[in-house]
Design an enzyme around this catalytic site. Structure first.
Site, PDB file in Angstrom:
ATOM      1  N   SER A  98      48.977  44.880  37.805  1.00 33.14           N
ATOM      2  CA  SER A  98      47.708  45.046  38.495  1.00 33.14           C
ATOM      3  C   SER A  98      47.465  46.522  38.813  1.00 33.14           C
ATOM      4  CB  SER A  98      47.692  44.167  39.750  1.00 33.14           C
ATOM      5  OG  SER A  98      46.396  44.041  40.277  1.00 33.14           O
ATOM      6  N   ASP A 222      42.919  34.782  34.748  1.00 32.66           N
ATOM      7  CA  ASP A 222      43.029  35.784  35.809  1.00 32.66           C
ATOM      8  C   ASP A 222      41.668  35.965  36.486  1.00 32.66           C
ATOM      9  OD1 ASP A 222      43.453  38.116  37.359  1.00 32.66           O
ATOM     10  OD2 ASP A 222      44.909  38.884  35.914  1.00 32.66           O
ATOM     11  N   HIS A 250      46.529  35.614  37.820  1.00 30.42           N
ATOM     12  CA  HIS A 250      46.830  37.033  38.012  1.00 30.42           C
ATOM     13  C   HIS A 250      48.318  37.299  38.230  1.00 30.42           C
ATOM     14  CE1 HIS A 250      45.913  41.171  38.865  1.00 30.42           C
ATOM     15  NE2 HIS A 250      46.362  41.104  40.108  1.00 30.42           N
TER      16      HIS A 250
END
Length: 270
Positions: A98, A222, A250
């Site tokens: 991320s 996601d 995610h």
């Protein structure tokens, strides 16, 4: 083994070094708003196969210092350079999840991939987390502004809301609560500052500077870093391989833990 590395005057970041005798090294950069412990289930498995795993708490998060300043991608990438130099790391794999993926990409461009022979991106916030006139594939900017406002008014409730976005498959309430607690360990100002960085910075040119083999792992479901970001990474990074994860959100290293570890170790072994 845990210790601190000085990254600039009066700022130290926490580093966890698992299996220092491992033949190959991967340095993990966690995503927002967690810390290095998010990769616990990689630390449990990869050292069994001879890998050295290094986790870093980015400034403001986990056990690292919490300065008021320094939450842009340049400074966060410089912190990673300080850790790599302090440990004398060479020919490592740099892995980022991320926001950690965004930091990793900025590191590769800003520091010419110093010490890194492979790059691994996990649901990376690259090249832009938010929608822009020339990149309509991210989250609406207002969604991030709401996160910032929530951080300043009711951070625990904001974290609960974010927690509802990160999984596609079932996880136990205990695991979800543990991840929530990791988020609470961060400072509020760092939590908001990094979210503001998502708005301020992009990484299109950075991707073009990457010269090492790159693995892109990304969940098709996601809801934070939408899958078109992964496709943009594949198109923007030469010598990259995109592996889509079906039925996966995610936090793909929990949603599909076994496959995630297998794909990552296969890449490390190449």
């Amino acid at each position: 083994m845990g210790f601190y590395v000085n990254v600039e005057p009066d700022v130290n970041v926490f580093v966890e070094d698992i299996n220092p005798a491992g033949e190959k090294t991967i340095l993990f950069i966690h995503g927002w708003p967690g810390n290095h412990n998010l990769f616990e289930y990689q630390y449990d498995q990869l050292p069994k196969h001879g890998y050295r795993c290094i986790g870093v708490d980015t400034r403001g998060f986990g056990q690292s210092d919490r300065p008021w300043h320094g939450y842009g991608y340049d400074r966060l990438a410089d912190d990673i350079r300080a850790v790599i130099d302090a440990l004398g790391l060479r020919n490592i794999t740099l892995g980022g999840h991320s926001t950690g993926g965004a930091i990793a990409v900025r590191y590769m461009a800003r520091h010419q991939g110093h010490g890194v022979s492979k790059l691994a991106l996990f649901a990376a916030a690259v090249p832009s987390l938010i929608q822009r006139p020339y990149f309509p594939y991210g989250l609406p900017e207002q969604a991030v502004l709401d996160i910032i406002e929530g951080t300043y008014t009711d951070r625990p409730n904001m974290l609960v809301g974010f927690g509802k976005m990160i999984f596609h498959n079932f996880v136990t309430p205990s695991l979800a609560d543990w991840i929530y607690q990791l988020g609470l360990q961060a400072s509020g100002w760092a939590t908001a500052a990094v979210a503001n960085t998502w708005i301020q910075e992009v990484l299109f040119r950075d991707m073009d500077e990457i010269r090492v083999p790159t693995l892109i792992l990304h969940g098709l479901d996601d809801k934070v870093c939408l899958f078109p970001l992964a496709e943009a990474q594949k198109n923007g990074i030469r010598n990259s391989k995109l592996v889509p994860f079906e039925s996966c959100g995610h936090f793909l290293f929990y949603d599909q833990m076994e496959r995630f570890n297998r794909e990552l170790m296969d890449f490390l072994a190449e």
